[in-house]
Design an enzyme around this catalytic site. Structure first.
Site, PDB file in Angstrom:
ATOM      1  N   GLY A  16      -3.579   6.341  -2.431  1.00 45.96           N
ATOM      2  CA  GLY A  16      -4.724   7.042  -3.018  1.00 45.96           C
ATOM      3  C   GLY A  16      -5.080   8.298  -2.238  1.00 45.96           C
ATOM      4  O   GLY A  16      -5.451   9.314  -2.832  1.00 45.96           O
ATOM      5  N   ASN A  17      -4.931   8.237  -0.928  1.00 49.38           N
ATOM      6  CA  ASN A  17      -5.250   9.398  -0.099  1.00 49.38           C
ATOM      7  C   ASN A  17      -4.357  10.589  -0.405  1.00 49.38           C
ATOM      8  O   ASN A  17      -4.756  11.737  -0.223  1.00 49.38           O
ATOM      9  CB  ASN A  17      -5.107   9.060   1.385  1.00 49.38           C
ATOM     10  CG  ASN A  17      -6.197   8.134   1.844  1.00 49.38           C
ATOM     11  OD1 ASN A  17      -7.350   8.308   1.453  1.00 49.38           O
ATOM     12  ND2 ASN A  17      -5.845   7.153   2.642  1.00 49.38           N
ATOM     13  N   LYS A 218      -1.741  -1.611  -5.593  1.00 48.12           N
ATOM     14  CA  LYS A 218      -0.502  -0.855  -5.830  1.00 48.12           C
ATOM     15  C   LYS A 218       0.605  -1.193  -4.822  1.00 48.12           C
ATOM     16  O   LYS A 218       1.790  -1.019  -5.116  1.00 48.12           O
ATOM     17  CB  LYS A 218      -0.759   0.644  -5.870  1.00 48.12           C
ATOM     18  CG  LYS A 218      -1.051   1.298  -4.524  1.00 48.12           C
ATOM     19  CD  LYS A 218       0.116   2.099  -4.011  1.00 48.12           C
ATOM     20  CE  LYS A 218      -0.162   2.768  -2.688  1.00 48.12           C
ATOM     21  NZ  LYS A 218      -1.030   2.143  -1.707  1.00 48.12           N
ATOM     22  N   LYS A 280       0.148  -3.601   2.478  1.00 50.83           N
ATOM     23  CA  LYS A 280       1.389  -2.840   2.679  1.00 50.83           C
ATOM     24  C   LYS A 280       2.377  -3.665   3.501  1.00 50.83           C
ATOM     25  O   LYS A 280       3.563  -3.742   3.171  1.00 50.83           O
ATOM     26  CB  LYS A 280       1.118  -1.528   3.423  1.00 50.83           C
ATOM     27  CG  LYS A 280       0.184  -0.596   2.668  1.00 50.83           C
ATOM     28  CD  LYS A 280       0.003   0.706   3.409  1.00 50.83           C
ATOM     29  CE  LYS A 280      -1.287   1.406   3.019  1.00 50.83           C
ATOM     30  NZ  LYS A 280      -1.603   1.430   1.593  1.00 50.83           N
TER      31      LYS A 280
HETATM   32  P1  ADP Z   1      -3.585   3.953   0.628  1.00 46.73           P
HETATM   33  O1  ADP Z   1      -4.492   4.736  -0.246  1.00 46.73           O
HETATM   34  O2  ADP Z   1      -2.369   4.718   1.057  1.00 46.73           O
HETATM   35  O3  ADP Z   1      -3.260   2.581   0.112  1.00 46.73           O
HETATM   36  P2  ADP Z   1      -5.349   2.700   2.571  1.00 46.73           P
HETATM   37  O4  ADP Z   1      -6.554   3.423   3.051  1.00 46.73           O
HETATM   38  O5  ADP Z   1      -5.534   1.575   1.608  1.00 46.73           O
HETATM   39  O6  ADP Z   1      -4.353   3.814   2.021  1.00 46.73           O
HETATM   40  O7  ADP Z   1      -4.525   2.123   3.825  1.00 46.73           O
HETATM   41  C1  ADP Z   1      -4.087   2.965   4.882  1.00 46.73           C
HETATM   42  C2  ADP Z   1      -5.111   2.947   5.997  1.00 46.73           C
HETATM   43  O8  ADP Z   1      -5.091   1.701   6.673  1.00 46.73           O
HETATM   44  C3  ADP Z   1      -4.863   3.924   7.097  1.00 46.73           C
HETATM   45  O9  ADP Z   1      -5.269   5.220   6.752  1.00 46.73           O
HETATM   46  C4  ADP Z   1      -5.688   3.323   8.257  1.00 46.73           C
HETATM   47  O10 ADP Z   1      -6.983   3.890   8.250  1.00 46.73           O
HETATM   48  C5  ADP Z   1      -5.820   1.851   7.876  1.00 46.73           C
HETATM   49  N1  ADP Z   1      -5.285   0.881   8.843  1.00 46.73           N
HETATM   50  C6  ADP Z   1      -5.815  -0.349   9.042  1.00 46.73           C
HETATM   51  N2  ADP Z   1      -5.137  -1.047   9.970  1.00 46.73           N
HETATM   52  C7  ADP Z   1      -4.123  -0.230  10.382  1.00 46.73           C
HETATM   53  C8  ADP Z   1      -3.066  -0.387  11.343  1.00 46.73           C
HETATM   54  N3  ADP Z   1      -2.917  -1.510  12.041  1.00 46.73           N
HETATM   55  N4  ADP Z   1      -2.199   0.649  11.511  1.00 46.73           N
HETATM   56  C9  ADP Z   1      -2.341   1.796  10.821  1.00 46.73           C
HETATM   57  N5  ADP Z   1      -3.330   2.001   9.894  1.00 46.73           N
HETATM   58  C10 ADP Z   1      -4.213   1.005   9.658  1.00 46.73           C
HETATM   59 MG    MG Z   2      -4.704   1.007  -0.341  1.00 44.91          MG
END
Ligand code: ADP
Ligand code: MG
Length: 320
Positions: A16-17, A218, A280
């Site tokens: 989403g980012n 997703k 993920k």
């Molecule tokens: P997307 O929209 O790509 O699904 P999310 O915000 O749902 O993104 O997930 C990615 C985010 O997860 C990262 O930007 C970070 O802030 C967070 N995050 C949480 N735990 C971790 C971790 N252990 N390592 C890296 N990022 C992490």
């Molecule tokens: Mg996400």
């Protein structure tokens, strides 16, 4: 068994980012993303693209909800229809940006988006425990008033930021448009599919399918997609360059790689937040475990071409 694809098949899930908050922002981000995606093809891969829709589906849903309050000619739309709309306009921007890049690079490639439905289990536990926040933020009073007006609505506090609508997020089981996707892949199309986690549908007694009020994650949808098309790589492109242990603490440690056994242990130790990084990692573990020679990579969108060469991102692999 070694993987049988002549050309490595890569499923790329855009976070989403990567998409920004407004259509204008999305166009710019997607145009940048297109460069990285076309680069992957030039490096000798076949690509299939999926994307998230958390902010977008919430925005579309809310827009109709608010508009319908002040104009009785406007109706509300349920979540499956809102996800379908998000697949349409995000797919449009992705196609448009990829085509521009293809034109610039004088390549003979085609790109198409598929409106994609994904079957979920109507008895999935998630329907009893809505856990995915979508849409805008409300005060406690507003949320209580909204719930009083609509008894079906569940609003909960989201990370000290306010109250948000919570929706069920069932696990994806099967992609209904799989044959169409594979057919296009075999004809060398770049395919955009499973947008926003796919439109969740359940199977009726008569064999037909019905959209349900839910939003699939997703990352899980992309895992199923990778499995369905016998992909060699699952790339999950997000906002961070690498997966970390002790994320955001003074002990923060970026990981270049981890085996599935290590990944499973880190999950148990609670290194990954449930609404963001955990799905993920879980999707990556399932994908890598289910076949030989597979790799999952979690990386940032900007560094995707580097990540293909193992120069950025976190690789998740199965021990021999
Ligand atoms: P997307 O929209 O790509 O699904 P999310 O915000 O749902 O993104 O997930 C990615 C985010 O997860 C990262 O930007 C970070 O802030 C967070 N995050 C949480 N735990 C971790 C971790 N252990 N390592 C890296 N990022 C992490
Ligand atoms: Mg996400």
């Amino acid at each position: 068994m070694k993987h049988k694809n002549a050309i490595p098949r890569v499923v790329i899930a855009l976070g989403g980012n990567a998409l920004g908050k407004t259509p204008e922002e999305q166009k710019v981000k997607v145009r940048n993303a297109a460069k990285a995606l076309i680069e992957l093809i030039k490096q000798g891969n076949e690509i299939i693209i999926s994307h998230g829709n958390g902010p977008q589906v919430g925005m579309i849903h809310l827009a109709f909800e608010e508009a319908s309050k002040i104009n009785d000619k406007i109706t509300t739309f349920d979540l499956p229809e809102c996800t379908a709309m998000s697949q349409g306009y995000i797919g449009f921007h992705l196609q448009n940006a990829l085509q521009a890049e293809i034109y610039e690079q004088k390549k003979p490639w085609y790109v198409a988006s598929v409106v994609t439905q994904i079957e979920v289990d109507k008895d999935d536990k998630a329907f009893k425990n809505p856990s995915k926040p979508i849409g805008g933020f409300y005060t406690e009073e507003e949320a209580k008033a909204m719930m009083a007006l609509n008894p079906k609505l569940i609003m909960k506090e989201d990370s000290n930021r306010g109250y948000r609508r919570m929706v069920p997020s069932p696990k994806p089981i099967r992609i209904l448009e799989k044959e169409s996707v594979v057919n296009m892949l075999d004809n060398e199309f770049i395919v955009v599919t499973c947008g926003g986690g796919g439109i969740p549908v359940v199977r009726e007694e008569d064999g037909s399918y019905r959209g349900v009020t839910a939003v699939i994650d997703k990352d899980f949808a992309s895992g199923i997609l990778a499995e369905s098309v016998h992909a060699d790589y699952l790339f999950i492109l997000t906002a961070v360059d690498r997966v970390a242990l002790n994320y955001g603490t003074p002990q923060h440690q970026d990981l270049k790689q981890m085996s599935v056994t290590e990944a499973e242990r880190y999950c148990e130790e609670g290194h990954f937040s449930s609404g963001s990084m955990l799905p993920k990692i879980q999707a990556a573990i399932s994908f890598v475990k289910a076949g030989e020679g597979r790799r999952a990579v979690i990386a940032s969108l900007d560094k995707a071409p580097l990540a293909v060469n193992g120069e950025s991102g976190t690789i998740i692999y199965k021990e021999e």
